[in-house]
Design an enzyme around this catalytic site. Structure first.
Site, PDB file in Angstrom:
ATOM      1  N   PRO A 198       0.855  -1.166   0.102  1.00 37.84           N
ATOM      2  CG  PRO A 198      -0.136  -1.109   2.258  1.00 37.84           C
ATOM      3  CD  PRO A 198       0.366  -2.094   1.060  1.00 37.84           C
ATOM      4  CG  ASN A 199      -0.201   4.481   0.983  1.00 41.06           C
ATOM      5  OD1 ASN A 199      -1.097   4.702   0.593  1.00 41.06           O
ATOM      6  ND2 ASN A 199      -0.272   4.126   2.479  1.00 41.06           N
ATOM      7  NE  ARG A 212       0.602  12.727  -2.532  1.00 40.83           N
ATOM      8  CZ  ARG A 212      -0.533  12.295  -2.689  1.00 40.83           C
ATOM      9  NH1 ARG A 212      -0.972  11.524  -1.610  1.00 40.83           N
ATOM     10  NH2 ARG A 212      -1.332  12.537  -3.816  1.00 40.83           N
ATOM     11  CE1 TYR A 231       8.978   5.270   2.988  1.00 38.70           C
ATOM     12  CE2 TYR A 231       7.483   7.075   2.831  1.00 38.70           C
ATOM     13  CZ  TYR A 231       7.739   5.910   3.394  1.00 38.70           C
ATOM     14  OH  TYR A 231       7.184   5.390   4.708  1.00 38.70           O
ATOM     15  CG  ASN A 264       8.416  -2.092   0.606  1.00 40.74           C
ATOM     16  OD1 ASN A 264       7.686  -2.013   1.732  1.00 40.74           O
ATOM     17  ND2 ASN A 264       9.078  -0.930   0.294  1.00 40.74           N
ATOM     18  CB  ALA A 278       1.389   0.295   6.561  1.00 38.76           C
ATOM     19  CD  GLU A 328      10.096  -6.849   5.534  1.00 36.61           C
ATOM     20  OE1 GLU A 328       8.981  -7.245   6.067  1.00 36.61           O
ATOM     21  OE2 GLU A 328      11.170  -6.944   6.754  1.00 36.61           O
ATOM     22  CG  HIS A 369      10.697  -2.188   5.149  1.00 38.04           C
ATOM     23  ND1 HIS A 369       9.497  -2.109   4.674  1.00 38.04           N
ATOM     24  CD2 HIS A 369      10.971  -3.330   5.831  1.00 38.04           C
ATOM     25  CE1 HIS A 369       8.838  -2.911   5.372  1.00 38.04           C
ATOM     26  NE2 HIS A 369       9.490  -3.837   5.738  1.00 38.04           N
ATOM     27  NE  ARG A 403       9.835   6.220   8.821  1.00 35.50           N
ATOM     28  CZ  ARG A 403       9.021   6.124   7.702  1.00 35.50           C
ATOM     29  NH1 ARG A 403       9.153   5.104   6.857  1.00 35.50           N
ATOM     30  NH2 ARG A 403       8.105   6.997   7.809  1.00 35.50           N
TER      31      ARG A 403
END
Ligand code: CA2
Length: 159
Positions: free
Chosen positions: A15-16, A23, A28, A80, A83, A104, A106, A113
């Site tokens: 997601p996203n 953004r 990112y 990835n 969330a 995985e 990220h 974070r």
């Protein structure tokens, strides 16, 4: 003699991640999802692998993609899950069920974070995790996966 068909890896983004490059560049970066997918396709090709790239904002669709990777006998998964990494037992279970070696990724360093990002269910189902290298993490993950599964060719140095 007929050539063996190319082996396929699945590259799954959650997601996203379709918003990459639009953004939050401080977290990112400026690369888009299309840039990430091209990087993955090119890196996979350097190891003689075909990358099948998917992105979804929906947990169940990502579960279906993992099942598809299993049905198509993919030789690896790069994931990835965004969330959902931190929340999804369903994605963990799907990765465990298909028994395909997974890495995985990220983009950000999740450990530097918020604490809610420190735990990852998908990491528990992966043989390795890469985080904090920006989108270069996808290249590193594919290189590590290729080593693990014994894929390789003469082009490695450029990958
Ligand atoms: O660092 C990563 O790759 C993450 O998986 C990204 C997820 C986040 O929830 C994870 O904790 C870490 C968020 C992806 C959101 O991507 C955006 C990209 C551009 C603009 C807004 C969001």
């Amino acid at each position: 003699m007929a050539e063996a068909p190319q082996q396929t890896i699945y590259v799954l983004n959650g997601p996203n991640l379709n918003l990459l490059g639009t953004r939050e560049p401080e977290t990112y970066g400026h690369a888009t999802l299309a840039d990430v997918e091209k990087l993955c396709i090119d890196t996979a090709a350097a190891y003689g692998l075909t990358a099948e790239c998917r992105q979804s904002n929906h947990e169940g669709v990502l579960v279906d993609c993992i099942h598809e990777a299993g049905a198509k006998q993919a030789v690896g998964i790069i994931i990835n899950a965004g969330a959902y990494s931190h929340t999804s037992i369903a994605l963990h279970d799907a990765l465990m069920a298909v028994k395909i070696p997974a890495v995985e990724v990220h983009i950000s360093n999740i450990h530097a974070r918020e604490s809610f990002r420190h735990h990852s269910f998908t990491a528990k189902a992966a043989f390795a995790s890469v985080c904090g290298f920006g989108i270069d993490g996808y290249r590193l993950a594919i290189a590590g996966l290729a080593e693990r599964i014994g894929a390789g060719n003469t082009n490695k140095a450029t990958a």
